[in-house]
Enzyme design. Structure first.
Site, PDB file in Angstrom:
ATOM      1  CG  ASP A   1       6.606  -3.678 -13.514  1.00 50.59           C
ATOM      2  OD1 ASP A   1       7.281  -3.189 -14.442  1.00 50.59           O
ATOM      3  OD2 ASP A   1       6.206  -3.010 -12.540  1.00 50.59           O
TER       4      ASP A   1
ATOM      5  CE  LYS B   1       6.600   0.751 -11.124  1.00 52.42           C
ATOM      6  NZ  LYS B   1       7.263  -0.552 -11.311  1.00 52.42           N
TER       7      LYS B   1
ATOM      8  CE1 TYR C   1      17.508  -1.799 -14.665  1.00 47.29           C
ATOM      9  CE2 TYR C   1      19.654  -0.926 -15.254  1.00 47.29           C
ATOM     10  CZ  TYR C   1      18.297  -0.752 -15.090  1.00 47.29           C
ATOM     11  OH  TYR C   1      17.747   0.463 -15.347  1.00 47.29           O
TER      12      TYR C   1
ATOM     13  CG  ASN D   1       4.182  -0.894 -15.588  1.00 47.52           C
ATOM     14  OD1 ASN D   1       3.088  -1.151 -16.085  1.00 47.52           O
ATOM     15  ND2 ASN D   1       5.295  -1.453 -16.006  1.00 47.52           N
TER      16      ASN D   1
ATOM     17  N   GLY E   1       7.294  -7.190  -1.151  1.00 47.76           N
ATOM     18  CA  GLY E   1       6.860  -5.809  -1.350  1.00 47.76           C
ATOM     19  C   GLY E   1       6.141  -5.655  -2.683  1.00 47.76           C
TER      20      GLY E   1
ATOM     21  N   GLY F   1      11.311 -11.666  -1.176  1.00 50.47           N
ATOM     22  CA  GLY F   1      10.729 -10.344  -0.949  1.00 50.47           C
ATOM     23  C   GLY F   1       9.210 -10.422  -0.994  1.00 50.47           C
TER      24      GLY F   1
HETATM   25  P1  ATR Z   1       9.408  -2.851  -3.659  1.00 54.51           P
HETATM   26  O1  ATR Z   1       8.219  -2.066  -4.104  1.00 54.51           O
HETATM   27  O2  ATR Z   1      10.680  -2.561  -4.426  1.00 54.51           O
HETATM   28  O3  ATR Z   1       9.143  -4.296  -3.567  1.00 54.51           O
HETATM   29  P2  ATR Z   1       9.077  -2.495  -0.823  1.00 54.51           P
HETATM   30  O4  ATR Z   1       7.601  -2.587  -0.939  1.00 54.51           O
HETATM   31  O5  ATR Z   1       9.677  -1.488   0.088  1.00 54.51           O
HETATM   32  O6  ATR Z   1       9.760  -2.243  -2.229  1.00 54.51           O
HETATM   33  O7  ATR Z   1       9.601  -3.953  -0.432  1.00 54.51           O
HETATM   34  C1  ATR Z   1      10.955  -4.192  -0.249  1.00 54.51           C
HETATM   35  C2  ATR Z   1      11.167  -5.689  -0.028  1.00 54.51           C
HETATM   36  O8  ATR Z   1      12.556  -5.934   0.115  1.00 54.51           O
HETATM   37  C3  ATR Z   1      10.501  -6.202   1.235  1.00 54.51           C
HETATM   38  O9  ATR Z   1      10.125  -7.533   1.022  1.00 54.51           O
HETATM   39  C4  ATR Z   1      11.644  -6.120   2.240  1.00 54.51           C
HETATM   40  O10 ATR Z   1      11.532  -7.001   3.340  1.00 54.51           O
HETATM   41  P3  ATR Z   1      10.591  -6.621   4.614  1.00 54.51           P
HETATM   42  O11 ATR Z   1       9.182  -6.781   4.134  1.00 54.51           O
HETATM   43  O12 ATR Z   1      10.954  -7.601   5.639  1.00 54.51           O
HETATM   44  O13 ATR Z   1      10.941  -5.213   4.960  1.00 54.51           O
HETATM   45  C5  ATR Z   1      12.791  -6.547   1.388  1.00 54.51           C
HETATM   46  N1  ATR Z   1      14.098  -6.108   1.897  1.00 54.51           N
HETATM   47  C6  ATR Z   1      14.588  -4.855   1.929  1.00 54.51           C
HETATM   48  N2  ATR Z   1      15.830  -4.842   2.452  1.00 54.51           N
HETATM   49  C7  ATR Z   1      16.140  -6.130   2.737  1.00 54.51           C
HETATM   50  C8  ATR Z   1      17.287  -6.780   3.280  1.00 54.51           C
HETATM   51  N3  ATR Z   1      18.392  -6.093   3.628  1.00 54.51           N
HETATM   52  N4  ATR Z   1      17.257  -8.117   3.427  1.00 54.51           N
HETATM   53  C9  ATR Z   1      16.159  -8.823   3.071  1.00 54.51           C
HETATM   54  N5  ATR Z   1      15.045  -8.268   2.556  1.00 54.51           N
HETATM   55  C10 ATR Z   1      15.036  -6.945   2.385  1.00 54.51           C
END
Ligand code: ATR
Length: 277
Positions: A101, A65, A219, A86, A128, A126
């Site tokens: 999205d 993306k 999901y 996307n 990310g 989150g």
């Molecule tokens: P995406 O594009 O799917 O959002 P990403 O950019 O890797 O993927 O972001 C993943 C998100 O999930 C982040 O907010 C991450 O938290 P951190 O920024 O602290 O890493 C969060 N995340 C992943 N695993 C997690 C867990 N076990 N508990 C809580 N947050 C989690």
């Protein structure tokens, strides 16, 4: 026949071909939609080949993306805000990059689940790409407040700062999970990737107001772990991200073809399939 595809790596299990083929049949649009596997180091080449062969547009999924954003010549405002693309549309004047999205999520919440955003208190878990992708459309729904909570607090704070100019009367804030203790929300959206590792964000108990909805962008068959935990914590309703998947596809289809498909029968068929295993 006009050609479209979803491009990603891996791609074999994508539901997009099934969804778009159903939309095309339903609306009488003559098009073919396939799944395109791009090598991890060959996204731009694969897109160029597809376009040269007459491709009209692409959906883009993990992990491309950001590369799709870089490839586009022009961006919609929501793609610009998301920093990720996307949906690509190929035209005589170049490549348009969109991001459907967030609009897909908001449509699933408001139209399918009857959860209006205006005046509500929303918690987004989150910080990310998934979170960034939906912030602008969520803020456009004019919630009373939108709180971004993340394990790494700095990332949540950076997103809140980035979107401050779009808050438009909504209280936009960022915090860590611990700071949620004692607070309640009408809508809690899980945009973390925690469930990919079969984990849950470490949330304090008592997060849900009466009637609150817990929404997992992931999901699967039955309730996700996040949905189960939310019900145990008092959420009145739970939903997974299958509706968001279908609605973001409907937005892309509408952008390409100028016709909005009816998502309901397509979502119902996917749900039946998923439940049947
Ligand atoms: P995406 O594009 O799917 O959002 P990403 O950019 O890797 O993927 O972001 C993943 C998100 O999930 C982040 O907010 C991450 O938290 P951190 O920024 O602290 O890493 C969060 N995340 C992943 N695993 C997690 C867990 N076990 N508990 C809580 N947050 C989690």
């Amino acid at each position: 026949m006009d050609r479209y595809a979803v491009i990603g790596n891996p791609i074999a299990h994508s539901k997009s071909p099934q969804i778009h083929t159903a939309f095309a049949r339903q609306t009488g649009q003559q098009l073919r939609y396939e799944a395109l596997l791009a090598p991890l180091d060959g996204f731009a080449d694969t897109v160029a080949r597809f376009r040269a062969e007459g491709g009209r547009g692409l959906n883009v999924t993990v992990p491309f993306k950001l590369e799709a954003f870089a490839l586009a010549d022009r961006h919609t405002a929501r793609a610009q805000a998301a920093g990720a693309v996307n949906t690509l549309a190929f035209g005589a004047d170049g490549i348009l990059g969109d991001n459907t999205d967030g609009a897909g999520l908001v449509r699933d919440l408001e139209a399918n689940l009857g959860c209006a955003l205006g005046g509500r208190h929303i918690l987004l878990l989150g910080a990310g790409g998934a979170t960034r992708g939906v912030l602008l459309p969520l803020l456009a729904g004019r919630p009373a407040s939108l709180t971004i909570a993340n394990r790494s607090v700095g990332k949540a704070e950076a997103l809140a700062a980035l979107f401050a100019a779009h808050a438009d009367g909504s209280a936009l804030a960022a915090c860590g999970f611990d700071a949620l203790a004692g607070r309640r929300f009408d809508l809690v959206i899980n945009a973390t990737s925690a469930s990919l590792a079969d984990e849950l964000p470490p949330l304090p108990p008592g997060l849900y107001t009466a009637g609150a909805l817990a929404y997992d962008m992931m999901y699967g068959r039955g309730h996700t772990r996040f949905m189960q935990a939310a019900l145990a914590d008092g959420a009145a309703r739970v939903a997974d991200g299958l509706g968001m998947l279908v609605e973001q596809a409907a937005e892309s289809f509408a952008l390409w073809r100028g016709v909005r498909p009816d998502s309901a029968p397509v979502l119902a068929a996917l749900r039946r399939q998923l439940d049947a295993g």
